[in-house]
Design an enzyme around this catalytic site. Structure first.
Site, PDB file in Angstrom:
ATOM      1  N   CYS A 164      20.238   9.899  -8.067  1.00  0.00           N
ATOM      2  CA  CYS A 164      21.179  11.043  -7.604  1.00  0.00           C
ATOM      3  C   CYS A 164      20.089  11.805  -6.171  1.00  0.00           C
ATOM      4  CB  CYS A 164      21.420  12.024  -8.415  1.00  0.00           C
ATOM      5  SG  CYS A 164      22.235  11.479  -9.993  1.00  0.00           S
TER       6      CYS A 164
ATOM      7  N   SER B 271      -5.002   3.058  -2.967  1.00  0.00           N
ATOM      8  CA  SER B 271      -4.624   4.000  -1.739  1.00  0.00           C
ATOM      9  C   SER B 271      -5.267   5.312  -1.803  1.00  0.00           C
ATOM     10  CB  SER B 271      -3.275   4.173  -1.533  1.00  0.00           C
ATOM     11  OG  SER B 271      -2.754   4.578  -0.470  1.00  0.00           O
TER      12      SER B 271
ATOM     13  N   HIS C 161      -4.950   8.100  -0.244  1.00  0.00           N
ATOM     14  CA  HIS C 161      -4.122   9.347  -0.437  1.00  0.00           C
ATOM     15  C   HIS C 161      -3.793   9.851  -1.963  1.00  0.00           C
ATOM     16  CE1 HIS C 161      -0.608   6.909  -0.041  1.00  0.00           C
ATOM     17  NE2 HIS C 161      -0.033   7.535  -0.691  1.00  0.00           N
TER      18      HIS C 161
ATOM     19  N   GLN D  55      -2.869   4.554  -8.834  1.00  0.00           N
ATOM     20  CA  GLN D  55      -2.517   5.640  -9.618  1.00  0.00           C
ATOM     21  C   GLN D  55      -3.715   5.925 -10.678  1.00  0.00           C
ATOM     22  OE1 GLN D  55      -0.343   7.962  -9.164  1.00  0.00           O
ATOM     23  NE2 GLN D  55       0.896   6.927  -7.919  1.00  0.00           N
TER      24      GLN D  55
ATOM     25  N   GLY E 111      -2.465   1.393   1.292  1.00  0.00           N
ATOM     26  CA  GLY E 111      -2.470   0.936  -0.197  1.00  0.00           C
ATOM     27  C   GLY E 111      -1.449  -0.274  -0.084  1.00  0.00           C
ATOM     28  N   THR E 112      -0.319  -0.100   0.735  1.00  0.00           N
ATOM     29  CA  THR E 112       0.760  -1.080   0.575  1.00  0.00           C
ATOM     30  C   THR E 112       0.246  -2.370   1.374  1.00  0.00           C
ATOM     31  OG1 THR E 112       2.392   0.537   0.601  1.00  0.00           O
ATOM     32  CG2 THR E 112       3.139  -1.424   1.468  1.00  0.00           C
TER      33      THR E 112
END
Length: 463
Positions: free
Chosen positions: A321, A194, A196, A177, A69-70
């Site tokens: 974090c 994408s 996956h 998405q 997809g990228t």
């Protein structure tokens, strides 16, 4: 072990598994060859393209398969911008696009192009009017995701597409998405997705360029996939990806979406009731059915995710974090919401209600445990004002989130109403989390000023 990170990668769909195994036997040959095995592979590739195109809502000759997809996003952005150089070199995109779009924009800018980033509201949704206002005479492309990958907020793609069409500017939609849940509406020009993300195997992306859209593929020429995606096709994976996407277009998909939406609604409602000092982020209405994100004040996101993993839950986070960069997610930053203790829950197809209930049972205790280890007092602002303390300075230099915010919370009660606390911090997350804390605690964020190291964040006590 409950897997709650479908937004990163959905478990392999049963249909994809069956198709993949079958295609390994039948689709291993070169589909460009004319001998029997090649013709058989070509039939499989053509059938996969037709199935994927039907699921997307485009013509088969408008769709090509890419290695990811990228890669589809990068090729889509560069191909349109190159083809429209005479029209202009300006790229417009929202502030919450996937990093694939942002990286492509950086390359475009480094090559001499320009770009405009359009802000979003606190729910992560861009206003179609703001995008329209950013369109100038030299705009070559607009890029807007159909739904956000971190907070699930859906964008007004159909309205944006109409405005772009009126302006004569193509619209690229990152549908990674949302495509598992249905077709993307509107007169968009280019679409990337994408496999996956919908339960297909990794290593397969979709790039759709609608007829009439000027497109010039970049990089060395290649005869495969209409010259838009170089290299030998991973045919078994492509067949499996198309088969699973087509399977998701059945009537059971809408029923499953409704079921998962109800489970997510439960999480959105119950987490703030069960866990003190929690901010649920993302649009409560215009959102994906399976995804919810919340941030826990005074919590180290990396530690919380580790505790959830030990309790048997696989979740994700946009908290600084949990990353090596120490910089909060650009999505959360653009929204101006709390980043510390961030948890993203994205439910895959078939998630059991009992798994969600168990998540809600264990979460409060885990958050409480993490806060206790960080030394968060039970009541952070109950101390009596210190005599004559009109202003205090907290030195949190060299300490990562959420420590600067915790130290602020410990001392805010020591200044009288109207007094100030200045927090010295060199953690980039403080720039985002201290103002967010002020909003949650009804205190006044005065602003930021330069310091010898890091920055000084000034807060005025209001309550």
């Amino acid at each position: 072990m409950p897997y709650f990170d479908a937004a990163s990668a959905a478990p392999l769909h049963p249909v994809a598994r069956e198709a993949l195994l079958a295609a390994l036997d039948e689709g291993w040959a070169d589909p460009a060859r004319l001998y029997r095995e090649g013709r058989r592979a070509r039939l499989l590739l053509d059938a996969a393209r037709e199935a994927a195109a039907e699921a997307v809502g485009c013509r088969p000759d408008e769709l090509v398969f890419t290695p990811s997809g990228t890669q589809a996003v990068h090729s889509g952005v560069s191909g349109v911008l190159a083809a429209r150089r005479r029209a202009g070199r300006r790229l417009v995109h929202s502030a919450v696009e996937h990093s694939a779009v942002l990286h492509a924009a950086e390359v475009h800018e480094a090559a001499g192009g320009t770009r405009a980033e359009v802000a979003v509201n606190g729910a992560g949704r861009v206003a179609a009017g703001d995008l329209a206002a950013a369109l100038t005479g030299d705009t070559a492309l607009v890029a807007v995701q159909s739904a956000n990958h971190e907070v699930g907020t859906e964008q007004p793609v159909e309205e944006v597409a109409g405005l772009c069409q009126e302006a004569g500017v193509p619209l690229l939609v990152d549908a990674a998405q949302s495509l598992p849940w249905g077709q993307v509406p509107g007169a968009w020009s280019v679409l990337a997705a994408s496999a996956h993300k919908w339960g297909g195997p990794p290593g397969v992306g979709l790039l759709v360029v609608r007829k009439g859209t000027r497109f010039a593929p970049q990089g060395p020429a290649d005869e495969r996939e209409s010259g838009r995606s170089a290299g030998f096709e991973n045919l078994p994976a492509i067949v499996a990806a198309a088969a699973s996407l087509r399977a998701l277009r059945g009537s059971e998909t809408s029923a499953e979406a409704a079921r998962l939406r109800a489970l997510v609604d439960r999480i959105r409602a119950r987490v703030p009731e069960l866990v003190p000092d929690v901010e649920v982020v993302g649009d409560p209405v215009h959102r994906l059915p399976h995804l919810v994100t919340f941030s826990c004040l005074y919590v180290d996101g990396e530690t919380l995710l580790g505790e959830l993993d030990r309790a048997g839950f696989s979740v994700s986070s946009g908290s600084s974090c949990t990353s090596s960069t120490l910089i909060p997610s650009h999505v959360l930053r653009a929204m101006g919401v709390l980043s510390e203790g961030n948890v993203r829950v994205s439910l895959p197809y078939g998630t059991a209600e009992a798994e969600v209930e168990r998540f809600l049972e264990v979460l409060p205790g885990l958050v409480r445990s993490v806060r206790e280890r960080l030394g968060v007092p039970a009541a952070t602002a109950e101390a009596a004002p210190a005599a004559g303390a009109e202003g205090l300075v907290v030195d949190a230099l060299g300490r990562r989130c959420p420590i600067p915010v915790i130290e602020l919370a410990k001392v805010i009660g020591r200044v009288p109403v109207g007094g100030t606390v200045t927090v010295l911090s060199d953690d980039e997350a403080a720039r985002q989390d201290i103002p967010a804390w002020c909003t949650m605690r009804e205190q006044e964020y005065v602003g930021e000023r330069a310091a010898e190291r890091g920055a000084a964040y000034v807060v005025r006590r209001r309550v």
